[in-house]
Write a protein that holds these residues in place. Structure first.
Motif: not given
Ligand SMILES: [Zn+2]
Lengths: 163, 128
Positions: B3-9, B11-12, B15-16
């Protein structure tokens, strides 16, 4: 013993970020509304150690920063922003529908909205709500930044602590 | 694991986008209802301290209960805080204001300068 050192490290880091924010001008002349860089540390603590540690780091940072380079008003503002933002982030994280970025964006925006609300009450003027659109946009951008930084920091700290 | 870099989901991103749209819509709306104010209301410690005409050039000294001082300048329909003995100087660095609903706030000295339309200030005068 290791836990004490860890808490100390988190608080110190959050404090340093708070100081940097203190030096940078507040957005739009409303004191207390800061960029929210310290949120990186709070978000990291929340993701690695859970709600209690995150809350602890948050509260201690706000009080320390307030005592050292603020006043009582400053502490009330920061508390309103910091607590609202933290609680909403905890809820957002619980839903498991957002990544750390979505969570920190919500935190950033709620931070600013809460502070505007406190400003409106304390200054007895609703005119401050005209800052809301700018602060929503600023909170979103800052939240993305905090989220991206945190998404690198969290795995790095986790790795370090496992050693 | 891994789990190095969690991607944008997804829903993110929703939201943005929604938040940015709300913010921009708010800005556009405010721009649309923006009108030149008529009265400059100065409040100190939450109470109305002075009401001034935006159309009259003048320099006003504001002193609060604790003796802290701010100087306000109205010139060519614009309001500027030119001096304050407060510690953060946020008010002095604030841009000049001229539109209805705009404010300059000096938090340390508890001074608020608001621009009202002439209708609003009548209401204020009655409420006072
Ligand atoms: Zn000031």
């Amino acid at each position: 013993m290791k836990k004490v050192a860890l808490y100390g490290m988190y608080v110190t880091l959050a404090f340093v970020f708070s100081y940097i924010e203190h030096v940078i001008m507040p957005v739009n002349g409303i004191p207390g509304i800061k960029l929210g860089l310290a949120n990186v540390v709070v978000v990291t603590a929340l993701y690695i150690h859970g709600v209690r540690t995150g809350m602890f780091v948050n509260i201690v940072r706000i009080i320390l920063a307030g005592l050292l380079f603020g006043n009582l008003f400053g502490i009330i503002y920061s508390m309103a922003g910091g607590m609202t933002s933290f609680i909403v982030m905890v809820i957002m994280k619980k839903t498991d529908r957002f990544s750390i970025k979505g969570v920190s964006v919500t935190g950033g925006v709620m931070h600013n909205i809460a502070q505007i609300a406190v400003a409106a009450v304390m200054l007895k003027t609703k005119a401050v709500f005209s800052y809301l659109p700018v602060l929503i946009i600023a909170g979103t951008i800052m939240g993305v930044l905090v989220g991206v930084i945190s998404s690198f920091v969290v795995p790095a700290v986790k790795k370090y602590e496992n050693i | 694991m891994g789990n190095s870099f969690e991607k944008f989901r997804k829903n993110d991103v929703y939201l943005i986008v929604i938040l940015i749209v709300i913010g921009i819509a708010g800005l556009i709306l405010m721009q649309a209802v923006k009108k030149q104010g008529g009265t400059v209301v100065v409040k100190v410690d939450g109470k109305v301290y002075k009401e001034l005409k935006l159309s009259e050039n003048q320099t006003v000294e504001i002193v609060n209960d604790k003796g802290n001082k701010n100087i306000l300048e109205i010139k060519d329909g614009k309001v500027d805080m030119t001096y304050a003995d407060c510690n953060n100087q946020v008010c002095v660095n604030h841009k000049k204001i001229m539109y209805n609903g705009e404010t300059i706030i000096c938090m340390p000295n508890d001074v608020i300068v608001e621009i009202h339309s002439d209708d609003d200030s009548n209401v204020d005068a009655v409420a006072r």
